[in-house]
Motif scaffolding. Structure first.
Motif, short mmCIF file in Angstrom:
data_model
loop_
_atom_site.label_atom_id
_atom_site.label_comp_id
_atom_site.label_asym_id
_atom_site.label_seq_id
_atom_site.Cartn_x
_atom_site.Cartn_y
_atom_site.Cartn_z
N THR A 181 -113.98 44.13 22.08
CA THR A 181 -115.21 44.86 21.78
C THR A 181 -115.42 45.94 22.82
O THR A 181 -115.03 45.80 23.98
CB THR A 181 -116.43 43.92 21.75
OG1 THR A 181 -116.41 43.07 22.91
CG2 THR A 181 -116.42 43.06 20.50
N GLU A 182 -116.07 47.01 22.40
CA GLU A 182 -116.19 48.20 23.24
C GLU A 182 -117.03 47.96 24.49
O GLU A 182 -116.78 48.54 25.53
CB GLU A 182 -116.80 49.33 22.40
CG GLU A 182 -116.63 50.70 23.00
CD GLU A 182 -117.01 51.78 22.01
OE1 GLU A 182 -116.24 52.74 21.88
OE2 GLU A 182 -118.06 51.67 21.38
N ALA A 191 -114.82 34.58 23.17
CA ALA A 191 -113.61 35.16 23.75
C ALA A 191 -113.96 36.25 24.75
O ALA A 191 -115.01 36.87 24.69
CB ALA A 191 -112.74 35.76 22.64
N GLU A 192 -113.08 36.48 25.68
CA GLU A 192 -113.23 37.60 26.61
C GLU A 192 -112.80 38.86 25.88
O GLU A 192 -111.62 39.17 25.78
CB GLU A 192 -112.36 37.37 27.85
CG GLU A 192 -112.92 36.34 28.80
CD GLU A 192 -114.24 36.77 29.41
OE1 GLU A 192 -114.41 37.97 29.64
OE2 GLU A 192 -115.09 35.92 29.65
N ALA A 193 -113.79 39.58 25.34
CA ALA A 193 -113.48 40.68 24.45
C ALA A 193 -113.13 41.98 25.17
O ALA A 193 -112.51 42.85 24.60
CB ALA A 193 -114.66 40.93 23.51
N GLY A 194 -113.55 42.15 26.40
CA GLY A 194 -113.36 43.42 27.06
C GLY A 194 -111.91 43.81 27.19
O GLY A 194 -111.51 44.91 26.88
N ALA A 195 -111.06 42.89 27.65
CA ALA A 195 -109.65 43.19 27.80
C ALA A 195 -108.93 43.15 26.46
O ALA A 195 -107.89 43.77 26.28
CB ALA A 195 -109.00 42.18 28.75
N VAL A 255 -111.63 35.40 16.68
CA VAL A 255 -111.29 35.55 15.26
C VAL A 255 -112.49 35.78 14.35
O VAL A 255 -112.31 35.95 13.14
CB VAL A 255 -110.47 34.34 14.75
CG1 VAL A 255 -109.11 34.28 15.42
CG2 VAL A 255 -111.24 33.03 14.96
N HIS A 256 -113.71 35.77 14.85
CA HIS A 256 -114.87 36.09 14.03
C HIS A 256 -116.04 36.42 14.96
O HIS A 256 -116.03 36.07 16.14
CB HIS A 256 -115.24 34.94 13.09
CG HIS A 256 -115.53 33.65 13.79
ND1 HIS A 256 -114.66 32.59 13.75
CD2 HIS A 256 -116.58 33.24 14.56
CE1 HIS A 256 -115.16 31.58 14.45
NE2 HIS A 256 -116.32 31.96 14.96
N GLY A 257 -117.02 37.08 14.39
CA GLY A 257 -118.19 37.41 15.18
C GLY A 257 -119.14 38.31 14.42
O GLY A 257 -118.92 38.64 13.25
N VAL A 258 -120.21 38.70 15.08
CA VAL A 258 -121.22 39.60 14.51
C VAL A 258 -121.37 40.80 15.44
O VAL A 258 -121.42 40.64 16.66
CB VAL A 258 -122.57 38.88 14.34
CG1 VAL A 258 -123.66 39.87 13.91
CG2 VAL A 258 -122.46 37.76 13.32
N LEU A 259 -121.42 41.99 14.85
CA LEU A 259 -121.61 43.22 15.61
C LEU A 259 -122.99 43.76 15.32
O LEU A 259 -123.30 44.13 14.18
CB LEU A 259 -120.56 44.26 15.20
CG LEU A 259 -119.10 43.96 15.49
CD1 LEU A 259 -118.21 44.99 14.79
CD2 LEU A 259 -118.83 43.97 16.99
N GLU A 260 -123.84 43.82 16.32
CA GLU A 260 -125.14 44.47 16.17
C GLU A 260 -124.95 45.98 16.28
O GLU A 260 -123.90 46.47 16.69
CB GLU A 260 -126.11 43.97 17.24
CG GLU A 260 -126.30 42.46 17.27
CD GLU A 260 -126.99 41.92 16.03
OE1 GLU A 260 -127.65 42.72 15.31
OE2 GLU A 260 -126.89 40.71 15.77
N ARG A 263 -122.73 48.22 18.91
CA ARG A 263 -121.58 47.46 19.42
C ARG A 263 -120.40 47.65 18.47
O ARG A 263 -120.57 47.63 17.26
CB ARG A 263 -121.96 45.99 19.52
CG ARG A 263 -120.96 45.14 20.28
CD ARG A 263 -121.61 43.83 20.70
NE ARG A 263 -120.66 43.01 21.43
CZ ARG A 263 -120.32 41.78 21.08
NH1 ARG A 263 -120.83 41.23 19.98
NH2 ARG A 263 -119.46 41.09 21.80
N ARG A 264 -119.21 47.84 19.02
CA ARG A 264 -118.06 48.15 18.17
C ARG A 264 -116.88 47.25 18.48
O ARG A 264 -116.62 46.91 19.63
CB ARG A 264 -117.65 49.63 18.33
CG ARG A 264 -118.74 50.57 17.84
CD ARG A 264 -118.32 52.01 17.80
NE ARG A 264 -119.37 52.81 17.21
CZ ARG A 264 -119.48 53.07 15.91
NH1 ARG A 264 -118.57 52.62 15.07
NH2 ARG A 264 -120.48 53.78 15.44
N LEU A 265 -116.19 46.91 17.41
CA LEU A 265 -114.93 46.19 17.52
C LEU A 265 -113.83 47.23 17.75
O LEU A 265 -113.80 48.26 17.08
CB LEU A 265 -114.67 45.41 16.23
CG LEU A 265 -113.64 44.28 16.27
CD1 LEU A 265 -114.13 43.15 17.16
CD2 LEU A 265 -113.39 43.76 14.86
N VAL A 266 -112.95 46.97 18.70
CA VAL A 266 -111.88 47.91 19.03
C VAL A 266 -110.53 47.25 18.74
O VAL A 266 -110.23 46.19 19.28
CB VAL A 266 -111.93 48.35 20.50
CG1 VAL A 266 -110.84 49.38 20.79
CG2 VAL A 266 -113.30 48.92 20.84
#
Length: 307
Positions: A181-182, A191-195, A255-260, A263-266
């Motif tokens: 995530t961005e 999950a640790e999304a930053g990396a 493997v799943h989540g919600v984006l407000e 917030r962006r999935l990368v």
């Protein structure tokens, strides 16, 4: 001089028209159907109802207004004007097909086959269209705004969708990429999304509340409902990785989540070639190559659906 309002009638070819185009004549199409135990009369009747609805929609446009007609396959090449009123005559899915090409124009969904379609997006009968068109042209009438999803590649390619965006292999084979995530925050999966996480999967779905009744819902049900799916107008998206494969080099912790909103999935491509397409229109896709990134989130553009 002020131009008269323009109504754009959007439709798609019926099963009957596609069969005749494939087999050459109505007789050959009927023979093909009956040889496989299907009734040609049923397909012809649906075609007749669609043709009646389209003719009725055309007749509902005031005589002094401008009008245009576009078939679903031609949408990527059609130029909508800012002041257009869009009348979609067909099924719910056709509204999703046209939404990605609009920028705030009001949409009236006309059910071409009442009783057969759910009528979630095509809510109106053709006999009420004339009044709805006039109200839309005056900027009146109840309008429901629906959230859309946006995919933006690092080379400037951009894609909008009303239901969902799919990112993966064009042939739906194993896609390899890195997902995060961005903003670097942890998501609902913890999950640790930053990396980002290296993954191998059947692709990634990012969907809206409107799309939560379709493809994304099937992924959600398969997972046992791990997140709360957003409402159609909520500024949030749900996302799912399809069939993530665990290996020494790839993980399944993200493997799943919600984006407000904001917030962006990368997704960074680690395959030779991936695509991103919206609402099932594979012919109008972003082409992504090794090393490219695509960001997916809530779009600023919203579908304006009348009534």
């Amino acid at each position: 001089m002020t131009l008269a309002p323009r109504v754009v009638l959007v439709h798609r070819r019926t099963e009957y028209e596609e069969l005749v185009a494939r087999h050459g004549t109505p007789g050959q199409a009927a023979f093909f159907l009956t040889s496989r135990g299907r009734s040609a009369r049923e397909v012809e009747e649906r075609h007749r109802r669609q043709a009646q609805a389209l003719a009725g929609a055309a007749a509902a446009v005031p005589l002094d207004w401008r009008r245009s007609r576009v078939e679903r396959a031609d949408l990527p090449r059609f130029l909508f004007e800012p002041g257009d009123v869009v009348a979609v005559v067909g099924q719910d899915g056709l509204v999703a097909n046209v939404a990605k090409y609009l920028d705030g124009q009001p949409v009236v969904g006309v059910d071409a086959d009442p009783g057969r379609n759910p009528g979630v997006l095509v809510r109106h009968r053709v006999d009420g269209l004339a009044g709805l068109l006039r109200a839309a042209a005056r900027g009146e009438g109840a309008v429901q705004e629906r959230t859309m999803v946006e995919a933006v590649a690092d080379d400037g390619q951009r894609l909008l969708a009303l239901n969902e965006v799919y990112v993966g292999q064009p042939g739906h084979q194993t896609a390899r990429y890195r997902l995060g995530t961005e903003d670097g925050a942890s998501d609902a999966a913890g999950a640790e999304a930053g990396a980002g996480e290296a993954q191998a999967s059947s692709g990634v779905l990012v969907g809206t509340g409107t799309g939560a009744t379709g493809w994304c819902r099937s992924a959600w049900l398969e997972r046992g409902g791990p997140v709360v799916l957003p409402a159609p107008g909520a500024p949030a998206l749900a996302w799912f990785v399809r069939e993530a494969w665990p290996s020494p080099a790839t993980g399944t912790g993200h493997v799943h989540g919600v984006l407000e909103a904001g917030r962006r999935l990368v997704l960074t491509v680690e395959s030779e070639h991936l695509v991103a397409f919206g609402d099932g229109i594979e012919a109008d896709a972003l082409e992504l190559v090794w090393g490219q990134s695509v960001r997916l989130g809530v779009a600023a553009t919203r579908l304006r659906l009348l009534g």
